[in-house]
Design a protein around this motif. Structure first.
Motif, PDB file in Angstrom:
ATOM      1  N   SER A   1     -51.787  37.583  48.592  1.00  0.00           N
ATOM      2  CA  SER A   1     -52.594  36.373  48.753  1.00  0.00           C
ATOM      3  C   SER A   1     -53.071  36.343  50.205  1.00  0.00           C
ATOM      4  O   SER A   1     -52.253  36.524  51.116  1.00  0.00           O
ATOM      5  CB  SER A   1     -51.732  35.144  48.444  1.00  0.00           C
ATOM      6  OG  SER A   1     -52.194  34.023  49.159  1.00  0.00           O
ATOM      7  N   THR A   2     -54.349  36.129  50.412  1.00  0.00           N
ATOM      8  CA  THR A   2     -54.856  36.127  51.804  1.00  0.00           C
ATOM      9  C   THR A   2     -54.221  34.980  52.597  1.00  0.00           C
ATOM     10  O   THR A   2     -54.013  35.109  53.805  1.00  0.00           O
ATOM     11  CB  THR A   2     -56.396  36.008  51.848  1.00  0.00           C
ATOM     12  OG1 THR A   2     -56.795  34.860  51.100  1.00  0.00           O
ATOM     13  CG2 THR A   2     -57.068  37.253  51.298  1.00  0.00           C
ATOM     14  N   ASN A   3     -53.885  33.856  51.919  1.00  0.00           N
ATOM     15  CA  ASN A   3     -53.215  32.769  52.644  1.00  0.00           C
ATOM     16  C   ASN A   3     -51.869  33.245  53.184  1.00  0.00           C
ATOM     17  O   ASN A   3     -51.489  32.926  54.317  1.00  0.00           O
ATOM     18  CB  ASN A   3     -52.988  31.566  51.721  1.00  0.00           C
ATOM     19  CG  ASN A   3     -54.149  30.571  51.771  1.00  0.00           C
ATOM     20  OD1 ASN A   3     -55.275  30.963  52.032  1.00  0.00           O
ATOM     21  ND2 ASN A   3     -53.881  29.307  51.529  1.00  0.00           N
TER      22      ASN A   3
ATOM     23  N   GLN B   1     -56.853  40.027  44.922  1.00  0.00           N
ATOM     24  CA  GLN B   1     -55.522  39.480  45.198  1.00  0.00           C
ATOM     25  C   GLN B   1     -54.633  39.706  43.980  1.00  0.00           C
ATOM     26  O   GLN B   1     -55.084  39.523  42.843  1.00  0.00           O
ATOM     27  CB  GLN B   1     -55.593  37.978  45.460  1.00  0.00           C
ATOM     28  CG  GLN B   1     -56.296  37.592  46.744  1.00  0.00           C
ATOM     29  CD  GLN B   1     -56.250  36.096  46.985  1.00  0.00           C
ATOM     30  OE1 GLN B   1     -55.771  35.641  48.008  1.00  0.00           O
ATOM     31  NE2 GLN B   1     -56.740  35.312  46.047  1.00  0.00           N
TER      32      GLN B   1
ATOM     33  N   ARG C   1     -53.192  32.273  44.803  1.00  0.00           N
ATOM     34  CA  ARG C   1     -52.620  30.960  44.478  1.00  0.00           C
ATOM     35  C   ARG C   1     -53.689  29.884  44.500  1.00  0.00           C
ATOM     36  O   ARG C   1     -54.577  29.898  45.348  1.00  0.00           O
ATOM     37  CB  ARG C   1     -51.555  30.575  45.511  1.00  0.00           C
ATOM     38  CG  ARG C   1     -50.279  31.347  45.341  1.00  0.00           C
ATOM     39  CD  ARG C   1     -49.209  30.848  46.277  1.00  0.00           C
ATOM     40  NE  ARG C   1     -49.396  31.346  47.632  1.00  0.00           N
ATOM     41  CZ  ARG C   1     -49.690  30.593  48.661  1.00  0.00           C
ATOM     42  NH1 ARG C   1     -49.846  29.299  48.518  1.00  0.00           N
ATOM     43  NH2 ARG C   1     -49.828  31.109  49.864  1.00  0.00           N
ATOM     44  N   GLY C   2     -53.567  28.950  43.555  1.00  0.00           N
ATOM     45  CA  GLY C   2     -54.472  27.816  43.542  1.00  0.00           C
ATOM     46  C   GLY C   2     -53.714  26.549  43.894  1.00  0.00           C
ATOM     47  O   GLY C   2     -52.529  26.608  44.264  1.00  0.00           O
ATOM     48  N   ARG C   3     -54.377  25.412  43.765  1.00  0.00           N
ATOM     49  CA  ARG C   3     -53.700  24.143  44.030  1.00  0.00           C
ATOM     50  C   ARG C   3     -52.689  23.876  42.929  1.00  0.00           C
ATOM     51  O   ARG C   3     -52.760  24.433  41.851  1.00  0.00           O
ATOM     52  CB  ARG C   3     -54.719  23.006  44.077  1.00  0.00           C
ATOM     53  CG  ARG C   3     -55.628  23.094  45.295  1.00  0.00           C
ATOM     54  CD  ARG C   3     -56.707  22.055  45.208  1.00  0.00           C
ATOM     55  NE  ARG C   3     -56.188  20.720  45.427  1.00  0.00           N
ATOM     56  CZ  ARG C   3     -56.545  19.644  44.715  1.00  0.00           C
ATOM     57  NH1 ARG C   3     -57.390  19.772  43.732  1.00  0.00           N
ATOM     58  NH2 ARG C   3     -56.047  18.457  44.992  1.00  0.00           N
TER      59      ARG C   3
ATOM     60  N   LYS D   1     -66.814  26.519  37.311  1.00  0.00           N
ATOM     61  CA  LYS D   1     -66.243  26.596  38.659  1.00  0.00           C
ATOM     62  C   LYS D   1     -66.453  28.001  39.236  1.00  0.00           C
ATOM     63  O   LYS D   1     -66.064  28.988  38.633  1.00  0.00           O
ATOM     64  CB  LYS D   1     -64.747  26.266  38.577  1.00  0.00           C
ATOM     65  CG  LYS D   1     -64.029  26.374  39.897  1.00  0.00           C
ATOM     66  CD  LYS D   1     -62.647  25.747  39.821  1.00  0.00           C
ATOM     67  CE  LYS D   1     -61.769  26.211  40.956  1.00  0.00           C
ATOM     68  NZ  LYS D   1     -60.477  25.554  41.017  1.00  0.00           N
TER      69      LYS D   1
ATOM     70  N   GLY E   1     -62.838  27.874  44.578  1.00  0.00           N
ATOM     71  CA  GLY E   1     -61.744  26.930  44.806  1.00  0.00           C
ATOM     72  C   GLY E   1     -61.261  27.069  46.243  1.00  0.00           C
ATOM     73  O   GLY E   1     -61.382  28.137  46.856  1.00  0.00           O
TER      74      GLY E   1
ATOM     75  N   ILE F   1     -60.154  30.349  50.644  1.00  0.00           N
ATOM     76  CA  ILE F   1     -61.381  30.176  49.843  1.00  0.00           C
ATOM     77  C   ILE F   1     -61.481  31.344  48.855  1.00  0.00           C
ATOM     78  O   ILE F   1     -61.418  32.507  49.255  1.00  0.00           O
ATOM     79  CB  ILE F   1     -62.631  30.200  50.756  1.00  0.00           C
ATOM     80  CG1 ILE F   1     -62.511  29.131  51.858  1.00  0.00           C
ATOM     81  CG2 ILE F   1     -63.918  30.016  49.947  1.00  0.00           C
ATOM     82  CD1 ILE F   1     -63.482  29.327  53.011  1.00  0.00           C
TER      83      ILE F   1
END
Ligand code: BTN
Length: 323
Positions: A89-91, A111, A115-117, A182, A185, A206
């Motif tokens: 995950s880049t985060n 990825q 991960r999302g919200r 969509k 996100g 993003i």
């Protein structure tokens, strides 16, 4: 422009044609050895370049490859840019970097644990999207992080309009839609300093679907992309433009102009929606009325014990309710 980028430009313009090393060397004013080195670097970045002794070099296969150079040369702010083919995950990668004044930006082609919200997975296939995280030390109060997410959505819209010539709309607070699907996100996370216990950097993730991919069946009604045509724009150009726009919009984040523009792009105002205050809880019918000066969504409940009452929500999730 680096030799690699100039070479790539020539190869892309002459895709599927051989160009001799001598010709390339003369065009770029370099030695044939320098051309050979740059070709090797392009191959290491993932480009498939064939070579034949009597004919020269030819670019084949995928050309829309995001590399450090192809993004970095389009950036208008100094930053620590890292570009990967595949990451978890880049985060998470961005969080591994110590916070610094110069923002860290992590971009990936794929990825494996996007991960999302609300703890969801984020579908992140290769070669069709941009997955990136911008980590920076905020100069504003950390409780403005809702604004950061909104500013990011606006920055993505600006960049998409400019590069892909597509006009997206925003679903409060951080989803970007094109043709009712969509396409992007945003996940904003804080990084806590262990000594002070305070959040000292923000990581804005993003994920944007640029081109078609094999979408899992359960997501097919939800997920869309910016364009069917892979040659319409380059992902590097869009990634760089999003980063540039992000810092421009951030500068202006506390202005009324920012919120006015956000509101104009937010397509749920005036619409019936479902509000999900709890993670796995039941949705409640409501109507979206406005966005207040702090970025909260003003709603009117249409059912339940709160029917006809209004409230400003700053967290939770909303979906559009088909009428
Ligand atoms: C959402 O729609 O729920 C937010 C999705 C955020 C996805 C991006 S992709 C880059 C960054 N890395 C992640 O793991 N998530 C964010």
């Amino acid at each position: 422009m680096s030799t690699k980028s100039k070479l790539l430009e020539i190869f892309t313009e002459n895709k599927d044609d051989y160009i001799s090393g001598q010709n390339l060397a003369a065009t770029l004013g370099l030695s044939r050895n320098a051309i050979w080195k740059a070709v090797e670097q392009l191959r290491n970045s993932g480009f498939e370049i064939e070579s034949k002794p009597s004919l020269g070099y030819k670019l084949v296969g995928e050309t829309d490859i995001m590399t450090f150079d192809s993004i970095n040369e389009l950036l208008s702010i100094p930053c620590k840019l890292k570009v990967f083919d595949s990451v978890s995950s880049t985060n998470d990668i961005a969080k591994e970097n110590p916070p610094s004044i110069t923002p860290t930006i992590v971009v990936a082609n794929k990825q494996t644990k996007g991960r999302g919200r609300r703890g969801r997975d984020f579908f992140s296939p290769e070669n069709s999207g941009i997955y990136m995280s911008i980590a920076f030390e905020p100069s504003f109060d950390i409780n403005k992080s809702l604004f950061v997410t909104m500013a990011t959505a606006l920055a993505v819209c600006h960049a998409v309009e400019k590069v892909a010539k597509v006009y997206p709309r925003i679903k409060w607070v951080n989803d970007i839609f094109v043709n009712d699907k969509k396409v992007c996100g945003i996940l904003t996370e804080g990084q806590t300093n262990f000594e002070s216990g305070k959040i000292d950097s923000l990581i804005v993730g993003i994920g944007i679907n640029c081109f078609p991919s094999k979408v899992p069946e359960d997501l097919q009604d939800i997920v869309g992309w910016l364009s069917d045509d892979h040659s319409k724009f380059s992902r590097s150009e869009l990634a760089a433009e999003i980063i540039n726009e992000f810092f421009l919009v951030l500068e202006d984040m506390e202005s009324k102009e920012f919120l006015r523009e956000y509101k104009n792009k937010c397509f749920i105002i005036g619409k019936q929606i479902m509000v999900y205050p709890k993670m796995d809880g039941k949705g409640i019918k409501a109507r979206a009325i406005n966005i207040d000066e702090n970025g909260g969504l003003k709603i009117e409940y249409l059912e339940g014990i709160n029917a006809r009452r209004t409230e400003v929500i700053t967290t939770g999730e909303v979906t559009i309710r088909p009428v």
